[in-house]
Write an enzyme that holds these catalytic residues in place. Structure first.
Site, short mmCIF file in Angstrom:
data_model
loop_
_atom_site.label_atom_id
_atom_site.label_comp_id
_atom_site.label_asym_id
_atom_site.label_seq_id
_atom_site.Cartn_x
_atom_site.Cartn_y
_atom_site.Cartn_z
CG ASP A 105 -0.30 -0.52 2.49
OD1 ASP A 105 0.93 -0.53 2.56
OD2 ASP A 105 -1.02 -0.90 3.42
CG ASN A 130 -8.62 -0.91 12.28
OD1 ASN A 130 -7.69 -1.59 11.86
ND2 ASN A 130 -9.12 0.10 11.61
CG HIS A 143 -5.79 -1.93 9.05
ND1 HIS A 143 -5.77 -0.57 9.31
CD2 HIS A 143 -4.48 -2.31 9.17
CE1 HIS A 143 -4.54 -0.18 9.55
NE2 HIS A 143 -3.74 -1.22 9.47
CD GLU A 164 -8.55 1.32 7.95
OE1 GLU A 164 -8.45 0.39 8.78
OE2 GLU A 164 -7.95 2.41 8.09
C1 F6R Z 1 1.50 -1.36 6.03
C2 F6R Z 1 0.21 -2.02 6.23
C3 F6R Z 1 -0.56 -1.90 7.50
C4 F6R Z 1 0.29 -2.14 8.73
C5 F6R Z 1 -0.55 -2.03 9.99
C6 F6R Z 1 0.29 -2.16 11.24
O1 F6R Z 1 2.03 -1.64 4.75
O2 F6R Z 1 -0.24 -2.63 5.32
O3 F6R Z 1 -1.60 -2.84 7.49
O4 F6R Z 1 0.87 -3.40 8.66
O5 F6R Z 1 -1.19 -0.78 10.01
O6 F6R Z 1 1.15 -1.07 11.34
P1 F6R Z 1 2.33 -1.04 12.41
O7 F6R Z 1 3.29 -2.11 11.99
O8 F6R Z 1 2.95 0.33 12.27
O9 F6R Z 1 1.70 -1.31 13.72
#
Ligand code: F6R
Length: 257
Positions: free
Chosen positions: A67, A136, A138, A143
């Site tokens: 992403d 959450n 995701h 989301e």
């Molecule tokens: C990032 C992504 C997100 C993160 C998630 C956790 O490429 O796809 O799904 O993996 O938001 O983020 P952190 O690792 O910062 O807790």
């Protein structure tokens, strides 16, 4: 699904890097699906070490990132483009033309999303997809409520995700509102999924993803439908799980930790 509980972040990172390196050594042309955020930083550090000290070769590797934010410049400190070059690509011998990161500044984002999917197909799909999980539930930036069949597309970030990610920005107003993300359907086509989680703030999400019902309300729960998943987490992230799990993957059983 193989669920592995490690003592700390260092151990998660080392094991994740070992799994990715194993695939790269067997198939030097492997297609790696990569993630950003705080979670994979230690894994990338370990891959960089393996490149320097153990000849881990990225010269033929192809990468696709999950992403990117919409509307911040590629060289912005918090763009995922910049993150990947700072944390991994600049320190290994990957060929820049083999790196793919969704373009959050494309003139036509819809077309760019479709082309991203086509490029993945042209490379034969992702062999191993590294994933983190949102507090959450995701997966990538899918989301809660995202279709479990979704493909790469534009999404709106929830307030919770913007709040979580505001730790990387000056304040929450600086956090982009939109992103481009692989869909759950896209991710599920990877040959293998490797999901990492650390810290108590991931405990609820990881329990819902691993032991809860499969539901679009917890997009990460879709991994339960994938035939080859490894989830690695630390004790804090595992605190809401109820079943028995291991501290080593099957392929390392009997070996010294
Ligand atoms: C990032 C992504 C997100 C993160 C998630 C956790 O490429 O796809 O799904 O993996 O938001 O983020 P952190 O690792 O910062 O807790």
């Amino acid at each position: 699904m193989e669920v592995i509980i490690k003592e700390d972040y260092e151990e998660i990172s080392k094991l994740a890097a070992q799994i990715i390196a194993g695939i790269v050594r067997i198939n030097p042309r492997a297609v790696l699906g990569l993630a950003t955020g705080g979670t994979p930083v230690g894994c990338y550090r370990e891959l960089v070490r393996m490149h320097g000290e153990e000849d881990l070769d990225f010269s033929q590797i192809v990468t696709f990132n999950l992403d990117e934010y919409v509307g911040i410049a590629k060289d912005h400190e918090q763009s995922y483009y910049r993150f990947m070059w700072d944390n991994l690509f600049s320190h290994v011998n990957v060929v820049p033309a083999n790196v793919h990161i969704p373009d959050g500044n494309a003139e036509d984002l819809h077309v760019a999303c479709d082309e991203y999917e086509i490029e993945m197909d042209e490379h034969g799909g992702v062999d191993i997809q590294l994933l983190g999980i949102g507090s959450n539930g995701h997966l990538a930036f899918n989301e809660p409520g995202s279709s479990l069949g979704s493909r790469t597309r534009i999404k709106t970030l929830t307030e919770r995700t913007r709040q979580d990610n505001s730790r990387f920005f000056e304040n929450i107003d600086e956090v982009p509102k939109y992103c481009v993300t692989m869909g759950i359907g896209t991710i599920m086509e990877s040959g293998k999924l490797l999901l990492l989680a650390n810290g108590a703030n991931k405990a609820e999400a990881i329990a819902a993803a691993v032991e809860g019902p499969i539901t679009a309300s917890v997009p990460a729960s879709a991994i339960q439908l994938h035939p080859d998943v490894t989830v690695i987490m630390d004790r804090a992230a595992s605190s809401k799980l109820t079943r028995e799990y291991h501290s080593q993957p099957h392929f390392l059983e009997g070996e010294e930790q």
